[in-house]
Design an enzyme around this catalytic site. Sequence first.
Site, mmCIF file in Angstrom:
data_model
loop_
_atom_site.group_PDB
_atom_site.id
_atom_site.type_symbol
_atom_site.label_atom_id
_atom_site.label_comp_id
_atom_site.label_asym_id
_atom_site.label_seq_id
_atom_site.Cartn_x
_atom_site.Cartn_y
_atom_site.Cartn_z
ATOM 1 N N GLN A 19 12.676 -2.046 0.128
ATOM 2 C CA GLN A 19 11.121 -1.961 -0.342
ATOM 3 C C GLN A 19 10.824 -3.318 -0.803
ATOM 4 O O GLN A 19 9.675 -3.604 -0.752
ATOM 5 C CB GLN A 19 11.131 -1.221 -1.367
ATOM 6 C CG GLN A 19 11.305 0.123 -0.948
ATOM 7 C CD GLN A 19 11.128 1.127 -2.081
ATOM 8 O OE1 GLN A 19 12.095 1.774 -2.893
ATOM 9 N NE2 GLN A 19 9.879 1.709 -2.380
ATOM 10 N N ASN A 159 20.990 5.953 -5.595
ATOM 11 C CA ASN A 159 19.595 6.187 -5.897
ATOM 12 C C ASN A 159 19.135 7.718 -5.522
ATOM 13 O O ASN A 159 19.010 7.803 -4.233
ATOM 14 C CB ASN A 159 18.715 4.998 -5.501
ATOM 15 C CG ASN A 159 17.233 5.465 -5.971
ATOM 16 O OD1 ASN A 159 16.831 5.181 -7.150
ATOM 17 N ND2 ASN A 159 16.345 5.845 -5.076
ATOM 18 N N GLU A 160 18.790 8.432 -6.410
ATOM 19 C CA GLU A 160 17.836 9.632 -5.894
ATOM 20 C C GLU A 160 18.773 10.505 -4.848
ATOM 21 O O GLU A 160 18.023 10.670 -3.851
ATOM 22 C CB GLU A 160 16.587 9.331 -5.653
ATOM 23 C CG GLU A 160 15.755 8.525 -6.809
ATOM 24 C CD GLU A 160 14.236 8.876 -6.781
ATOM 25 O OE1 GLU A 160 13.809 9.030 -5.489
ATOM 26 O OE2 GLU A 160 13.592 8.411 -7.618
ATOM 27 N N GLU A 374 13.664 4.348 -13.520
ATOM 28 C CA GLU A 374 12.353 4.206 -12.867
ATOM 29 C C GLU A 374 11.490 5.089 -13.528
ATOM 30 O O GLU A 374 11.670 6.324 -13.850
ATOM 31 C CB GLU A 374 12.341 4.726 -11.203
ATOM 32 C CG GLU A 374 12.858 3.642 -10.219
ATOM 33 C CD GLU A 374 12.692 4.260 -8.816
ATOM 34 O OE1 GLU A 374 12.009 4.966 -8.761
ATOM 35 O OE2 GLU A 374 13.849 3.945 -8.035
ATOM 36 N N SER A 427 6.346 0.957 -0.111
ATOM 37 C CA SER A 427 6.621 2.452 -0.573
ATOM 38 C C SER A 427 6.994 3.037 0.513
ATOM 39 O O SER A 427 6.051 3.112 1.621
ATOM 40 C CB SER A 427 5.266 3.117 -1.299
ATOM 41 O OG SER A 427 5.561 4.602 -1.128
ATOM 42 N N TRP A 428 8.119 3.871 0.647
ATOM 43 C CA TRP A 428 8.753 4.582 1.768
ATOM 44 C C TRP A 428 7.640 5.219 2.770
ATOM 45 O O TRP A 428 7.643 5.164 4.168
ATOM 46 C CB TRP A 428 9.645 5.554 1.324
ATOM 47 C CG TRP A 428 10.797 4.485 0.579
ATOM 48 C CD1 TRP A 428 10.992 4.686 -0.707
ATOM 49 C CD2 TRP A 428 12.060 4.056 1.298
ATOM 50 N NE1 TRP A 428 11.878 3.923 -1.217
ATOM 51 C CE2 TRP A 428 12.541 3.567 0.011
ATOM 52 C CE3 TRP A 428 12.224 3.662 2.039
ATOM 53 C CZ2 TRP A 428 13.850 2.630 0.026
ATOM 54 C CZ3 TRP A 428 13.404 2.760 2.514
ATOM 55 C CH2 TRP A 428 14.299 2.421 1.277
ATOM 56 N N LYS A 434 -0.325 2.046 -2.345
ATOM 57 C CA LYS A 434 0.175 2.383 -3.566
ATOM 58 C C LYS A 434 1.021 1.510 -4.227
ATOM 59 O O LYS A 434 2.292 1.126 -3.881
ATOM 60 C CB LYS A 434 1.065 3.680 -2.922
ATOM 61 C CG LYS A 434 1.558 4.629 -4.240
ATOM 62 C CD LYS A 434 2.276 6.048 -4.141
ATOM 63 C CE LYS A 434 2.414 7.032 -5.217
ATOM 64 N NZ LYS A 434 3.188 8.025 -4.942
ATOM 65 N N TYR A 436 2.748 -0.508 -7.754
ATOM 66 C CA TYR A 436 3.397 0.027 -8.877
ATOM 67 C C TYR A 436 3.750 -1.099 -9.736
ATOM 68 O O TYR A 436 4.287 -1.130 -10.910
ATOM 69 C CB TYR A 436 4.657 0.630 -8.664
ATOM 70 C CG TYR A 436 4.917 2.145 -8.225
ATOM 71 C CD1 TYR A 436 4.609 3.289 -9.151
ATOM 72 C CD2 TYR A 436 4.688 2.567 -6.771
ATOM 73 C CE1 TYR A 436 4.554 4.460 -8.674
ATOM 74 C CE2 TYR A 436 4.751 3.952 -6.580
ATOM 75 C CZ TYR A 436 4.691 4.902 -7.587
ATOM 76 O OH TYR A 436 4.474 6.078 -7.141
HETATM 77 C C1 BGP Z 1 11.366 6.889 -6.079
HETATM 78 C C2 BGP Z 1 12.102 5.663 -5.313
HETATM 79 C C3 BGP Z 1 11.600 4.525 -5.032
HETATM 80 C C4 BGP Z 1 10.384 4.387 -4.903
HETATM 81 C C5 BGP Z 1 9.594 5.550 -5.940
HETATM 82 C C6 BGP Z 1 8.075 5.433 -6.022
HETATM 83 O O1 BGP Z 1 11.545 8.056 -5.261
HETATM 84 O O2 BGP Z 1 13.398 5.618 -5.850
HETATM 85 O O3 BGP Z 1 12.411 3.762 -4.131
HETATM 86 O O4 BGP Z 1 9.529 4.311 -3.653
HETATM 87 O O5 BGP Z 1 9.961 6.555 -6.068
HETATM 88 O O6 BGP Z 1 7.739 6.393 -5.009
HETATM 89 P P1 BGP Z 1 6.490 6.375 -3.891
HETATM 90 O O7 BGP Z 1 6.766 4.907 -3.447
HETATM 91 O O8 BGP Z 1 6.710 7.313 -2.753
HETATM 92 O O9 BGP Z 1 5.281 6.333 -4.570
#
Ligand code: BGP
Length: 467
Positions: A19, A159-160, A374, A427-428, A434, A436
Amino acid sequence: EMRTLPKDFIMGGATAAYQAEGATKLDGKGLVAWDTWLEEKGRYTAEPASDFYHQYPVDLKLCRKFKIDSLRMSIAWSRIFPNGYGEVNQAGVDYYHRVFAECKKQGVIPFVTIHHFDTPKTLFDNGDFLNRENVEHFVNYAKFCFEEFKEVHYWSTFNEIYPVATNQYLTGIFPPEIKFDLKKVVTCLHNMMWAHARAVNIFKEGNYSGEIGVVHSLEPKYPYSQAKEDIHAAAKDDALSIAFLLDATYKGRYSDKTMALVNEILAANDTQVEFAESDFIAMEKAATQTDFLGINNYQSHWVQHYDKESAIGFNGTGEKGTSFYRIKGIGERIQRDDIPKNDWDWAIYPEGLYDLLVRIKADYPNYGKIYITENGLGFKDNFNDGVIMDEPRIEYLRGNFNSISKAIDAGVDVKGYFIWSLMDVFSWANGYNKRYGLFYVDFETQKRYPKESAYWYKFVSENKVII
Ligand code: BGP
């Protein structure tokens, strides 16, 4: 009266390789599934993202300037092993040594994730974590990192795990876009927890110095009403998304209560999953030697009984009110009108983080210690001549920091916090609108601008007072 944080509380900023880095094909990096998938979609790509591959000295200097003690980052597996295993790409190895050296120079502690959503494409196409051969490849890659990167003290295996499994095989918002396949979801969760456990055991057996943990996405589930069937729906959603992972992490096997609920979900979807008993040997061993739990938490959910077919509406554009979530055998997540949401329909409910922290201490007394790895607010930041007044983000942070402070008072050992994200990143599933970051990134020029929240963060880090 203003709440405080412990003097040694770590204030960090979080990123992830794919990212932030860009440079997706540079210096011998192997492909990941995202590269081709995003290209096919044609909406946006991870190139150049925040160009962290080249800008890391700038970002680390900003960390120092804004009293950000630690950088959460990940190593891109396919920079090290372009095909997931086999020959090492020395240019990739050298790159991370340079980043760690710069961290040291700026006095920033690296907090490193081994796998953050970016399995090398060859292995991904071969089943990712549904394929147990890939668990071997992951474990070998983790071991390589422990041997090579002695500069690192804090390691997170994954991660997650829950979002990997569900975004890939339940909601289908990540490649390979498979929907509502609960058998794949549970298989993926278990195989990743087994892989995590094996990496932890190798770390401990190898006597590497430092600490190791795992980062889980934990979003509290509340019943939408006090009706019995809503309470049960919330319990099922909780079992699959929280208890299954925490049981694996801290008990080394799934409790009967968790398994009964997960089996009910699987049965409603006409399937079942068996686990190899031998996996639990490694998992039970790891459960007693995991140093910390990383928690990613953004929101909470209210769950109602639902027994019809599964259906998902994903809000990936920031058009408020477009998401819905109904899963057969689990429940329907309901948007509560009385709770504020961001433009992507994520409920803003800091009390959820407090409830979660207190619950972990009660249910898993051997949790060790906790880092919030996070937390943050996705927001369409307004860039005004280099000034970014992101008051809603500050408000979000204030609420969550207060919850952490209260949880610490209640005896929960929370050692630090990493805002998602340090700077604006890719963001994926949402692309680039979006945001942050504490630092605004102009993705055209790659110039960084501190937002109002960066000054707030600096004050809190320096004074440990939540203003
Ligand atoms: C978490 C991930 C991050 C990041 C974050 C924000 O799930 O670990 O990589 O992307 O969420 O999510 P998003 O970018 O979908 O808003």
